[in-house]
Design a protein around this motif. Structure first.
Motif, PDB file in Angstrom:
ATOM      1  N   UNK A  15       0.509  -1.156   0.593  1.00 16.07           N
ATOM      2  CA  UNK A  15       0.035  -0.033  -0.075  1.00 16.07           C
ATOM      3  C   UNK A  15       0.519   1.335  -0.137  1.00 16.07           C
ATOM      4  N   UNK A  16       2.346   1.277   1.090  1.00 16.27           N
ATOM      5  CA  UNK A  16       2.524   2.601   1.123  1.00 16.27           C
ATOM      6  C   UNK A  16       1.979   3.742   1.313  1.00 16.27           C
ATOM      7  N   UNK A  17       1.248   4.651   2.001  1.00 15.55           N
ATOM      8  CA  UNK A  17       1.027   5.538   2.535  1.00 15.55           C
ATOM      9  C   UNK A  17       0.663   6.056   3.804  1.00 15.55           C
ATOM     10  N   UNK A  18       0.578   7.295   4.039  1.00 17.46           N
ATOM     11  CA  UNK A  18       0.594   8.139   4.793  1.00 17.46           C
ATOM     12  C   UNK A  18      -0.930   9.080   5.116  1.00 17.46           C
ATOM     13  N   UNK A  19      -1.186   9.144   6.137  1.00 17.65           N
ATOM     14  CA  UNK A  19      -2.887  10.024   6.219  1.00 17.65           C
ATOM     15  C   UNK A  19      -2.128  11.428   6.759  1.00 17.65           C
ATOM     16  N   UNK A  20      -2.296  12.483   5.866  1.00 18.59           N
ATOM     17  CA  UNK A  20      -2.666  13.627   6.309  1.00 18.59           C
ATOM     18  C   UNK A  20      -4.202  13.942   7.191  1.00 18.59           C
ATOM     19  N   UNK A  21      -3.574  14.165   8.767  1.00 15.74           N
ATOM     20  CA  UNK A  21      -5.141  14.589   9.589  1.00 15.74           C
ATOM     21  C   UNK A  21      -4.984  16.100   9.667  1.00 15.74           C
ATOM     22  N   UNK A  22      -6.260  16.190   9.311  1.00 13.77           N
ATOM     23  CA  UNK A  22      -7.283  17.569   9.442  1.00 13.77           C
ATOM     24  C   UNK A  22      -8.266  17.355  10.752  1.00 13.77           C
ATOM     25  N   UNK A  23      -7.430  18.402  11.748  1.00 14.43           N
ATOM     26  CA  UNK A  23      -8.228  19.286  12.700  1.00 14.43           C
ATOM     27  C   UNK A  23      -9.759  20.010  12.183  1.00 14.43           C
ATOM     28  N   UNK A  24     -11.052  19.273  12.007  1.00 15.05           N
ATOM     29  CA  UNK A  24     -11.679  19.614  11.690  1.00 15.05           C
ATOM     30  C   UNK A  24     -12.494  20.998  12.579  1.00 15.05           C
ATOM     31  N   UNK A  25     -12.182  21.022  13.978  1.00  8.49           N
ATOM     32  CA  UNK A  25     -12.812  22.809  14.946  1.00  8.49           C
ATOM     33  C   UNK A  25     -12.000  22.948  15.732  1.00  8.49           C
ATOM     34  N   UNK A  26     -12.614  24.086  16.010  1.00 13.42           N
ATOM     35  CA  UNK A  26     -11.318  24.893  16.112  1.00 13.42           C
ATOM     36  C   UNK A  26     -10.538  24.686  17.562  1.00 13.42           C
ATOM     37  N   UNK A  50      -2.845  19.242  10.250  1.00 16.20           N
ATOM     38  CA  UNK A  50      -3.222  20.574   9.436  1.00 16.20           C
ATOM     39  C   UNK A  50      -4.401  20.659   9.920  1.00 16.20           C
ATOM     40  N   UNK A  51      -4.449  21.840  10.993  1.00 16.11           N
ATOM     41  CA  UNK A  51      -5.893  22.764  11.329  1.00 16.11           C
ATOM     42  C   UNK A  51      -6.545  23.377  10.959  1.00 16.11           C
ATOM     43  N   UNK A  52      -6.904  22.766   9.827  1.00 15.86           N
ATOM     44  CA  UNK A  52      -8.217  23.803   8.864  1.00 15.86           C
ATOM     45  C   UNK A  52      -8.542  24.906   8.998  1.00 15.86           C
ATOM     46  N   UNK A  53      -8.857  25.203  10.476  1.00 19.56           N
ATOM     47  CA  UNK A  53      -9.203  26.963  11.278  1.00 19.56           C
ATOM     48  C   UNK A  53      -8.013  27.795  10.879  1.00 19.56           C
ATOM     49  N   UNK A  54      -7.217  26.970  11.465  1.00 19.46           N
ATOM     50  CA  UNK A  54      -6.094  28.151  11.473  1.00 19.46           C
ATOM     51  C   UNK A  54      -4.663  28.248   9.988  1.00 19.46           C
ATOM     52  N   UNK A  55      -4.769  26.918   9.144  1.00 19.06           N
ATOM     53  CA  UNK A  55      -4.229  26.550   8.588  1.00 19.06           C
ATOM     54  C   UNK A  55      -4.660  26.252   7.409  1.00 19.06           C
ATOM     55  N   UNK A  56      -5.418  27.592   6.702  1.00 18.79           N
ATOM     56  CA  UNK A  56      -7.358  26.493   5.968  1.00 18.79           C
ATOM     57  C   UNK A  56      -6.249  26.228   4.387  1.00 18.79           C
ATOM     58  N   UNK A  57      -5.252  27.580   4.134  1.00 16.89           N
ATOM     59  CA  UNK A  57      -4.402  27.265   3.104  1.00 16.89           C
ATOM     60  C   UNK A  57      -4.126  25.942   2.753  1.00 16.89           C
ATOM     61  N   UNK A  58      -3.798  25.438   3.905  1.00 11.21           N
ATOM     62  CA  UNK A  58      -2.420  23.996   3.854  1.00 11.21           C
ATOM     63  C   UNK A  58      -3.284  22.844   3.719  1.00 11.21           C
ATOM     64  N   UNK A  59      -5.354  22.788   4.213  1.00 12.53           N
ATOM     65  CA  UNK A  59      -5.993  22.519   4.397  1.00 12.53           C
ATOM     66  C   UNK A  59      -5.973  21.597   2.834  1.00 12.53           C
ATOM     67  N   UNK A  60      -6.347  23.457   2.351  1.00 14.08           N
ATOM     68  CA  UNK A  60      -6.891  22.979   0.755  1.00 14.08           C
ATOM     69  C   UNK A  60      -5.529  22.906  -0.053  1.00 14.08           C
ATOM     70  N   UNK A  61      -4.579  22.731   0.102  1.00 15.72           N
ATOM     71  CA  UNK A  61      -3.535  22.064  -0.552  1.00 15.72           C
ATOM     72  C   UNK A  61      -3.909  20.490  -1.276  1.00 15.72           C
ATOM     73  N   UNK A  62      -4.287  19.957   0.726  1.00 21.04           N
ATOM     74  CA  UNK A  62      -3.965  18.292   0.171  1.00 21.04           C
ATOM     75  C   UNK A  62      -4.801  18.394  -0.766  1.00 21.04           C
ATOM     76  N   UNK A  63      -5.681  18.508  -1.586  1.00 22.35           N
ATOM     77  CA  UNK A  63      -6.779  18.582  -2.245  1.00 22.35           C
ATOM     78  C   UNK A  63      -6.071  18.679  -3.403  1.00 22.35           C
ATOM     79  N   UNK A  64      -5.370  18.712  -4.010  1.00 23.88           N
ATOM     80  CA  UNK A  64      -4.681  19.040  -4.871  1.00 23.88           C
ATOM     81  C   UNK A  64      -3.185  17.900  -5.174  1.00 23.88           C
ATOM     82  N   UNK A  65      -3.120  17.041  -4.151  1.00 22.15           N
ATOM     83  CA  UNK A  65      -2.273  16.315  -3.694  1.00 22.15           C
ATOM     84  C   UNK A  65      -3.196  15.313  -5.090  1.00 22.15           C
TER      85      UNK A  65
END
Length: 487
Positions: free
Chosen positions: A44-55, A95-110
């Motif tokens: 499988x060879x895959x890792x996980x990016x956790x997103x904290x969804x709440x403040x 990644x904190x989706x509330x304080x690191x919004x751009x980093x969170x959305x960058x994951x969509x382009x992976x």
């Protein structure tokens, strides 16, 4: 003593294939644990990016340890402790989706991203028509997911090979179907490109799932002792029982992409998860909801204490084997084997499960977990299942109070206060009615169609038997009544 980090684990760098909405104990000891084994035993060879969804909450403990942590599975086997510790290296970042919004959305382009997992509680998958696409991020979990998927759709110009496999593990019926429906409703509400809806239906795969594992989280009282035994400090240490089950009902076959069946993990792919859900909800959850409030009022604070009380164990055996299992249209041997497993899990000395914690939202829990068995039993045998009826009387006894504190109703056990936590409508009803005489209180509660979806007073004899049990509990105390009727 050194703190756990990638320097100690020497974890390999793997491409991010999974985005995970939620950083809680359950996801880490269940989903991340399974992906860790998937990496070890397959290609499988895959890792996980956790997103904290709440403040609320902090990502710092994760970053201090490079997202490395230990899962400790503990049970008693043949009278001796059985402990299995595993360092989890499947998580790459948080990644904190509330304080690191751009980093969170960058994951969509992976380009490596393929899977999305979530556990945002039962209240997380809701359609919020006040949510807005312009918010950074949207407030609700479905809102965040919709905007995230839309960004991926736009970035790859609707490429059908760039959809995601979405595996929610929230404990609601048909969680995958409900999440998909909610995302489509938000896409319509926000007037997104109509081709996005078609992409969701054809390129993305939403899976309904059922999960089962008791996760007890960070063992605060035992932490220092455990650190000494494992040789490093781990502020993310997560404890759980060994038992686990993940039933996945995908819209199409995904077993080739997620070859859990090649690892020996307790993962089942099926085209119908409902029989597994019915078995778990009725037997495991129904029994637990059935005895927990009575056990607490009898003087116990934890599940294991309950298992040391003969009247409770007798009650559990009766409600499980004599009242719940006879109502289920599944192979009897399979049901009994599952029930036997549940009993062993209740006796696990490492599961320090608070009865008050389990009591949260007991009104809705009794409706979904206990009421179907009561109705089915009465319809099949034309008599009332006395233990299931008693569980309702215990609920009424537990939900007794006239004062509110911090949004909770205040109950009393042996002169000491405890807090009853449920939704506002439930607490308001019990605050106004719980001090009525037993017969009036029982009739009022059984007649709350907003709670049960029907007037339970229409079931012959139910109101009278409930009131009779409640009167005994008030007069003699819960422990005495349990011993009188069920020992």
């Amino acid at each position: 003593m050194e703190q756990l980090n990638k320097k100690l684990t020497n974890a390999p760098d793997r491409p991010v294939k999974v985005i995970q909405f939620g950083e809680g104990n359950f996801l880490r000891a269940f989903v991340d644990y399974m992906f860790d084994i998937l990496n070890e035993k397959t290609d499988f060879n895959g890792s996980i990016a956790i997103v904290k969804p709440i403040p609320f909450g902090s990502v710092e403990p994760f970053r201090k340890q490079d997202c490395q942590y230990t899962v400790s599975l503990r049970e008693q086997k043949d009278g001796s402790p059985s402990i299995s510790n595993r360092i989890i290296t499947s998580v790459d970042r948080i990644i904190d989706s509330c304080t690191e919004y751009e980093s969170f959305m960058d994951l969509a382009c992976l380009d490596t991203l393929r899977f999305a997992v979530s556990n945002t509680t039962e209240a997380g998958i809701v359609y919020d028509k006040t949510d807005r696409f312009e918010y950074e991020p949207p407030h609700s979990y479905p809102g965040k997911l919709t905007k995230f998927l839309y960004a991926r759709f736009l970035h790859y110009d609707g490429d059908p090979d760039r959809g995601l496999v979405i595996l929610p593990v929230e404990l609601i019926d048909h969680n995958g179907s409900v999440l998909k429906e909610t995302v489509l409703k938000l896409a319509s509400l926000w007037n997104l490109d109509p081709d996005f809806g078609r992409w969701l239906n054809t390129a993305c795969t939403f899976c309904s799932t059922l999960v089962d594992r008791i996760v007890t989280g960070y063992p605060k009282e035992e932490a220092e002792e455990i650190f000494q035994s494992i040789g490093y400090r781990d502020q993310l240490l997560d404890t759980a029982e060994p038992f686990a089950l993940w039933v996945i009902e995908p819209e199409r076959d995904i077993s080739g992409e997620l070859p859990f069946d090649k690892t020996g993990l307790p993962v089942i792919y099926t085209d119908d998860h409902k029989p597994y859900k019915t078995r778990k909800v009725r037997i495991l959850n129904g029994t637990q909801t059935g005895y927990v409030l009575a056990s607490y009022l009898a003087g116990n604070d934890y599940v294991l204490e309950s298992m040391d009380m003969p009247a409770i164990t007798s009650f559990i055996d009766g409600i499980m084997y004599e009242e719940i299992i006879p109502t289920l249209l599944l192979p009897r041997d399979d049901l009994k084997e599952f029930a036997d497993t549940c009993i062993r899990r209740f006796h696990n000395p490492y599961i320090r499960h608070s009865l008050l914690a389990i009591s949260l939202n007991s009104v809705s829990k009794w409706k979904t977990r206990c009421m179907p068995s009561l109705l089915a039993y009465e319809a099949e045998y034309h008599t009332l299942p006395k233990r299931l009826v008693f569980s309702f009387a215990a609920l009424l006894a537990f939900y007794t109070g006239s004062e509110m504190q911090d949004g909770a109703l205040v109950g009393h056990r042996n002169g000491k206060e405890y807090l009853i936590r449920d939704d506002a409508a439930a607490l308001s009803f019990f605050k106004d009615h719980s001090c009525l005489p037993p017969d009036s209180y029982a009739r009022a509660a059984l007649g709350q169609t907003e709670f049960w979806g029907q007037d339970l007073n229409e079931i012959k004899g139910l109101s009278d038997l409930t009131a009779s049990y409640l009167a005994e509990i008030r007069q003699d105390g819960m422990r005495a009544v349990l011993e009188r009727h069920f020992l």
